[in-house]
Design a protein around this motif. Sequence first.
Motif: not given
Length: 123
Positions: A1-18
């Motif tokens: 089984v392979q898992l591929q995580a994505s969606g990370g990055g740089l964001v300011q405090a108070g921001g959102s990521l998925r």
Amino acid sequence: VQLQASGGGLVQAGGSLRLSCATSRRTGSNNGMGWFRQAPGKEREFVAAIAWNGGSTLYADSVKGRFTISRDNAKNTVYLQMNSLKPEDTAVYYCAVARSSYGSTLDTQYHYWGQGTQVTVSS
């Protein structure tokens, strides 16, 4: 089984990521899934987990009310919606497939791990 995580990055405090985690085959759809994170110089810690059918979820106290874990078994994907991000959320985030149908707060209860995605929250 392979898992591929994505969606990370740089964001300011108070921001959102998925974050997204796609599994290579449907094995994950019968298993609980979890997210963990590891900050520099710290041990890996539990973030959130979800049962095979999405019927139950677990959260670390530090993210409760800000993060939401969900899954789409038709797409073999689990998500982590992260809102109101704080600098202390900065870490590499890993997704994992649980050994059972339900998630767990213990990393020993997971047997497949993704490669991780970096989340950096600036103040």
